[in-house]
Scaffold this motif. Structure first.
Motif, PDB file in Angstrom:
ATOM      1  N   ASN A 124       0.864  -1.184   0.000  1.00  0.00           N
ATOM      2  CA  ASN A 124       0.000   0.000   0.000  1.00  0.00           C
ATOM      3  C   ASN A 124       0.905   1.239   0.000  1.00  0.00           C
ATOM      4  N   VAL A 125       1.436   1.545  -1.189  1.00  0.00           N
ATOM      5  CA  VAL A 125       2.438   2.618  -1.282  1.00  0.00           C
ATOM      6  C   VAL A 125       1.882   3.978  -0.864  1.00  0.00           C
ATOM      7  N   GLY A 126       0.585   4.192  -1.124  1.00  0.00           N
ATOM      8  CA  GLY A 126      -0.021   5.489  -0.809  1.00  0.00           C
ATOM      9  C   GLY A 126      -0.580   5.565   0.595  1.00  0.00           C
ATOM     10  N   ARG A 127      -0.422   4.485   1.376  1.00  0.00           N
ATOM     11  CA  ARG A 127      -0.890   4.436   2.769  1.00  0.00           C
ATOM     12  C   ARG A 127      -2.360   4.817   2.863  1.00  0.00           C
ATOM     13  N   GLU A 128      -3.165   4.311   1.933  1.00  0.00           N
ATOM     14  CA  GLU A 128      -4.596   4.640   1.966  1.00  0.00           C
ATOM     15  C   GLU A 128      -5.324   3.652   2.871  1.00  0.00           C
ATOM     16  N   PRO A 129      -6.054   4.181   3.849  1.00  0.00           N
ATOM     17  CA  PRO A 129      -6.687   3.285   4.836  1.00  0.00           C
ATOM     18  C   PRO A 129      -7.672   2.291   4.217  1.00  0.00           C
ATOM     19  N   GLN A 130      -8.317   2.670   3.105  1.00  0.00           N
ATOM     20  CA  GLN A 130      -9.330   1.787   2.515  1.00  0.00           C
ATOM     21  C   GLN A 130      -8.708   0.707   1.637  1.00  0.00           C
ATOM     22  N   LYS A 131      -7.409   0.778   1.405  1.00  0.00           N
ATOM     23  CA  LYS A 131      -6.792  -0.179   0.475  1.00  0.00           C
ATOM     24  C   LYS A 131      -6.061  -1.296   1.186  1.00  0.00           C
ATOM     25  N   SER A 132      -6.056  -2.468   0.525  1.00  0.00           N
ATOM     26  CA  SER A 132      -5.271  -3.587   1.020  1.00  0.00           C
ATOM     27  C   SER A 132      -3.801  -3.318   0.747  1.00  0.00           C
ATOM     28  N   ALA A 166      -4.442  12.009 -14.018  1.00  0.00           N
ATOM     29  CA  ALA A 166      -3.449  11.943 -15.095  1.00  0.00           C
ATOM     30  C   ALA A 166      -2.517  10.754 -14.849  1.00  0.00           C
ATOM     31  N   PRO A 167      -2.148  10.051 -15.936  1.00  0.00           N
ATOM     32  CA  PRO A 167      -1.275   8.878 -15.794  1.00  0.00           C
ATOM     33  C   PRO A 167      -0.003   9.198 -15.018  1.00  0.00           C
ATOM     34  N   ASP A 168       0.537  10.397 -15.228  1.00  0.00           N
ATOM     35  CA  ASP A 168       1.808  10.737 -14.605  1.00  0.00           C
ATOM     36  C   ASP A 168       1.720  10.863 -13.084  1.00  0.00           C
ATOM     37  N   ALA A 169       0.495  11.014 -12.579  1.00  0.00           N
ATOM     38  CA  ALA A 169       0.321  11.099 -11.119  1.00  0.00           C
ATOM     39  C   ALA A 169       0.753   9.799 -10.445  1.00  0.00           C
ATOM     40  N   SER A 170       0.710   8.695 -11.183  1.00  0.00           N
ATOM     41  CA  SER A 170       1.092   7.405 -10.604  1.00  0.00           C
ATOM     42  C   SER A 170       2.601   7.212 -10.527  1.00  0.00           C
ATOM     43  N   ARG A 171       3.337   8.023 -11.274  1.00  0.00           N
ATOM     44  CA  ARG A 171       4.782   7.781 -11.401  1.00  0.00           C
ATOM     45  C   ARG A 171       5.525   7.697 -10.062  1.00  0.00           C
ATOM     46  N   PRO A 172       5.325   8.666  -9.155  1.00  0.00           N
ATOM     47  CA  PRO A 172       6.072   8.561  -7.891  1.00  0.00           C
ATOM     48  C   PRO A 172       5.765   7.281  -7.116  1.00  0.00           C
ATOM     49  N   TRP A 173       4.545   6.810  -7.221  1.00  0.00           N
ATOM     50  CA  TRP A 173       4.160   5.586  -6.495  1.00  0.00           C
ATOM     51  C   TRP A 173       4.818   4.359  -7.127  1.00  0.00           C
ATOM     52  N   ARG A 175       7.551   4.400  -8.809  1.00  0.00           N
ATOM     53  CA  ARG A 175       8.978   4.508  -8.522  1.00  0.00           C
ATOM     54  C   ARG A 175       9.261   4.026  -7.094  1.00  0.00           C
ATOM     55  N   ALA A 176       8.380   4.410  -6.175  1.00  0.00           N
ATOM     56  CA  ALA A 176       8.561   3.990  -4.773  1.00  0.00           C
ATOM     57  C   ALA A 176       8.534   2.457  -4.666  1.00  0.00           C
ATOM     58  N   LEU A 177       7.659   1.826  -5.424  1.00  0.00           N
ATOM     59  CA  LEU A 177       7.580   0.362  -5.369  1.00  0.00           C
ATOM     60  C   LEU A 177       8.869  -0.262  -5.917  1.00  0.00           C
ATOM     61  N   ILE A 179      11.884   1.087  -5.990  1.00  0.00           N
ATOM     62  CA  ILE A 179      12.998   1.315  -5.054  1.00  0.00           C
ATOM     63  C   ILE A 179      12.897   0.349  -3.874  1.00  0.00           C
ATOM     64  N   LEU A 180      11.673   0.171  -3.381  1.00  0.00           N
ATOM     65  CA  LEU A 180      11.477  -0.785  -2.281  1.00  0.00           C
ATOM     66  C   LEU A 180      11.904  -2.194  -2.706  1.00  0.00           C
ATOM     67  N   SER A 181      11.537  -2.581  -3.918  1.00  0.00           N
ATOM     68  CA  SER A 181      11.883  -3.928  -4.385  1.00  0.00           C
ATOM     69  C   SER A 181      13.395  -4.094  -4.495  1.00  0.00           C
ATOM     70  N   GLU A 182      14.076  -3.023  -4.884  1.00  0.00           N
ATOM     71  CA  GLU A 182      15.538  -3.108  -4.990  1.00  0.00           C
ATOM     72  C   GLU A 182      16.179  -3.280  -3.612  1.00  0.00           C
ATOM     73  N   GLU A 183      15.624  -2.578  -2.634  1.00  0.00           N
ATOM     74  CA  GLU A 183      16.148  -2.714  -1.265  1.00  0.00           C
ATOM     75  C   GLU A 183      15.946  -4.128  -0.740  1.00  0.00           C
ATOM     76  N   LEU A 184      14.758  -4.663  -1.004  1.00  0.00           N
ATOM     77  CA  LEU A 184      14.451  -6.004  -0.500  1.00  0.00           C
ATOM     78  C   LEU A 184      15.257  -7.067  -1.239  1.00  0.00           C
ATOM     79  N   ALA A 185      15.501  -6.820  -2.524  1.00  0.00           N
ATOM     80  CA  ALA A 185      16.294  -7.778  -3.310  1.00  0.00           C
ATOM     81  C   ALA A 185      17.725  -7.833  -2.788  1.00  0.00           C
TER      82      ALA A 185
END
Ligand SMILES: *Cc1c(COP(=O)(O)O)cnc(C)c1O
Length: 229
Positions: A124-132, A166-173, A175-177, A179-185
């Motif tokens: 839940n990259v956006g920390r939204e309470p309603q999302k899994s 806008a599609p570009d609004a998703s970009r930071p999220w 990217r965050a995923l 970067i997280l995957s690289e750290e975990l890898a």
């Protein structure tokens, strides 16, 4: 119509991948067929689409029985423990593991039918309470605990970012995923370190997701049209 949509999306995936220096074969299209009839799946399958995503287990169960046995199914909805058995039996991949309880249940039932189940951890990259999804800072602990489960192969991460017009609004999220995957890898927490899966991007923003490293894009509406209510 479905066939030409599939071909169009494949062409866009290919162009986008090449434009950002990636191999088109490294990006898999998951056709999201939720609330669509088996006929629609067949139509896409006839023109070479082999991987489909479903959110609702009951719906999917019936469809999976009706469709060609070589179709591959990804579960992309919220999963309850009492449905883990069905999910472990019917799906090639569960993309939405977000807590240990569900991971354990999937592991148990995968073991009972002597199979290894590919899974992704939903974040839940956006920390939204309603999302899994597990919160980003809790992902490492969950992945560590999942190492003890012999019948699951944790292939990577999945996310549904906050809705943006806008599609570009998703970009930071996205990217965050990544970067997280690289750290975990780096900590060796995935089944195959060299090939970590990132499931991100839907009809509206899958090209942005590819630019940010997606290896699975989940596209529904742009293939099947508007879903029935
Ligand atoms: C419905 C759904 C999709 C597909 O969304 P579209 O906008 O129709 O492409 C992708 N991922 C998940 C988890 C979904 O529930």
């Amino acid at each position: 119509m479905i066939c030409s949509n599939v071909e169009h999306i494949r062409a866009v995936i290919r162009e986008t991948a090449l434009r950002c220096g990636r191999g088109p074969q490294d990006i898999e299209l998951v056709a999201v067929s939720k609330r669509m009839p088996a006929d629609a799946v067949d139509a896409a399958y006839q023109c070479g689409q082999t991987v489909f995503g479903e959110n609702y287990l009951q719906d999917a169960e019936e469809k999976i029985r009706q469709c060609d046995p070589s179709v591959r199914w990804h579960f992309i909805g919220h999963l309850q423990s009492n449905k883990a058995r069905t999910a472990a039996e019917l799906f090639q991949m569960v993309e939405t593991v977000d807590r240990l309880k569900i991971a354990r249940a999937l592991d148990k039932y995968a073991g009972r039918c002597s199979r290894k189940l590919d899974v992704l951890v939903q974040v839940n990259v956006g920390r939204e309470p309603q999302k899994s999804g597990v919160l980003p800072e809790k992902a490492r602990t969950l992945l560590r605990e999942m190492q003890a489960l012999p019948n699951l192969r944790v292939r990577g991460l999945m996310t549904m970012p906050p809705y943006g017009r806008a599609p570009d609004a998703s970009r930071p999220w996205f990217r965050a995923l990544r970067i997280l995957s690289e750290e975990l890898a780096r900590d060796n927490l995935f089944y195959a370190k060299e090939k970590v899966a990132l499931s991100m991007g839907m009809s509206g923003d899958f090209t942005v997701a590819i630019e940010e490293g997606a290896t699975l894009v989940r596209v529904g509406t742009a293939i099947f049209g508007k879903r029935p209510a």
